[in-house]
Motif scaffolding. Sequence first.
Motif, short mmCIF file in Angstrom:
data_model
loop_
_atom_site.label_atom_id
_atom_site.label_comp_id
_atom_site.label_asym_id
_atom_site.label_seq_id
_atom_site.Cartn_x
_atom_site.Cartn_y
_atom_site.Cartn_z
N CYS A 107 -15.36 40.74 -106.96
CA CYS A 107 -14.11 40.99 -107.68
C CYS A 107 -13.12 39.87 -107.37
CB CYS A 107 -13.52 42.34 -107.30
SG CYS A 107 -13.01 42.45 -105.57
N VAL A 108 -12.04 39.84 -108.13
CA VAL A 108 -10.97 38.87 -107.90
C VAL A 108 -9.78 39.60 -107.31
CG1 VAL A 108 -9.44 37.16 -108.94
CG2 VAL A 108 -11.75 37.48 -109.85
N CYS A 122 -17.07 35.88 -110.21
CA CYS A 122 -17.07 37.34 -110.10
C CYS A 122 -18.35 37.92 -110.72
CB CYS A 122 -15.84 37.89 -110.80
SG CYS A 122 -15.53 39.63 -110.48
N ASN A 149 -16.72 37.44 -104.28
CA ASN A 149 -15.34 37.91 -104.14
C ASN A 149 -14.42 36.69 -104.10
OD1 ASN A 149 -15.64 40.85 -103.82
ND2 ASN A 149 -16.82 40.29 -102.00
N THR A 176 -8.11 40.83 -113.64
CA THR A 176 -8.47 41.63 -112.48
C THR A 176 -7.49 42.78 -112.31
OG1 THR A 176 -8.82 41.63 -110.08
CG2 THR A 176 -7.12 40.15 -110.93
#
Length: 401
Positions: free
Chosen positions: A149-150, A283, A288, A303
């Motif tokens: 994820c960001v 992503c 990450n 995000t």
Amino acid sequence: NPPPHAAPPLRCPRPLSAAMQALLSCFSKNYHLKNLPPPSAAPPPPPPRVSAHVLAAEDATTSAAVMAFLGSEQGFLALGRYETDLIIARDEEDAEKLLKGIQLSVSKGVIPAMETPPTYKMIDVIGKSPDDVCSVILSDVGRAASKGCVIVLCGLSGTGKGTTVAKLQESLSNCVCWSNGNVFRALTLLAVTWCKLFNLPSFDKEAALTAANLAAFVQMLSFGQYNGAWDIRILGLGLDVLVSEIKNTTLKAPEVAKNIPTVAEMTQGEVIRFAADATRQMCEHGVNVLLEGREATVNYVDTPYRYTLTMNDTQVIGKRRAAQRIGAEALRKVEALNEEGSEEATVTPSVEEVENKVMEALGDMIEELKSDEKGAQYVALAKPAAAAAADVPEEDEDEDL
């Protein structure tokens, strides 16, 4: 997307400049911000005394120890106020320049205008250690970190964004930190190279930074996996290099460094789009990505994990910065003690000796502040407060009662 029942924007009694609005969005309770629930952990223990070991750490513990030791010292409070005002003024100036660049990119159609910014979750860092702040973010991100994820971090200078990013990087697996700075440097290198190829005597903004040239320069940058690592490739104008290979050499050369602000103002939109695509790619591959920046630019990154580090007392920002400077200078003085007795066995200075060096460092910085016309005003304002505190007779309290 904003929540369906978002509160309307707060109304100001008088209009604020666009730059100030951008600045306030970093640390005020704006309509697109919401508070994260405070952690249930017990309050952090009091900071340690300022020892040689604590000074040598040069981290958040050092700053907290110096702040606790100097406490209500009028000179320290004056230096803290000076640093706070300096940081806020610099952030406001940067916000104004950034806003001009964003507006230019919107007018060129490079990026769309953003009428409603995404939601940011506020974390008040006062009373929290970097590990505490990191824990709050990781708890909110949850299982998303296992898939990639960001995570976006915003906030005023001095709120601990850099330290938090470092802690998150230690805690997250398969994690990278993204910096727009290298993209700006790469575009500046291309612009400088273009000027050289056309035998221009110096960097020519009007000639090099046309819309056609900027579009061509962006096409010369590509992001992907090279040699087993994520990197930016520069291919064009006779160049074929990876940013990782020249980030500490060519990209930091004077001819690039001095022209970055000019190029950055003209290419905000291009860099925003490049960063959004790069973070998306990583992503999707389970990486990450930690992204630190100003809301105006990171708003365009897709995000849900957005956080603004705040301080309900902005004076703490300046005190932290002052404590960092004092701690570094005191450490230099402590190390000088060992150098003086280098022929003998090194003896760790006592806490009292170290505290004396901290006071000396504060005194040196106050003298330095006095030599500056603006800084001298902060020192002068501190004197009456100190004198007033010293001159209050004990019986005055009884008279008030």
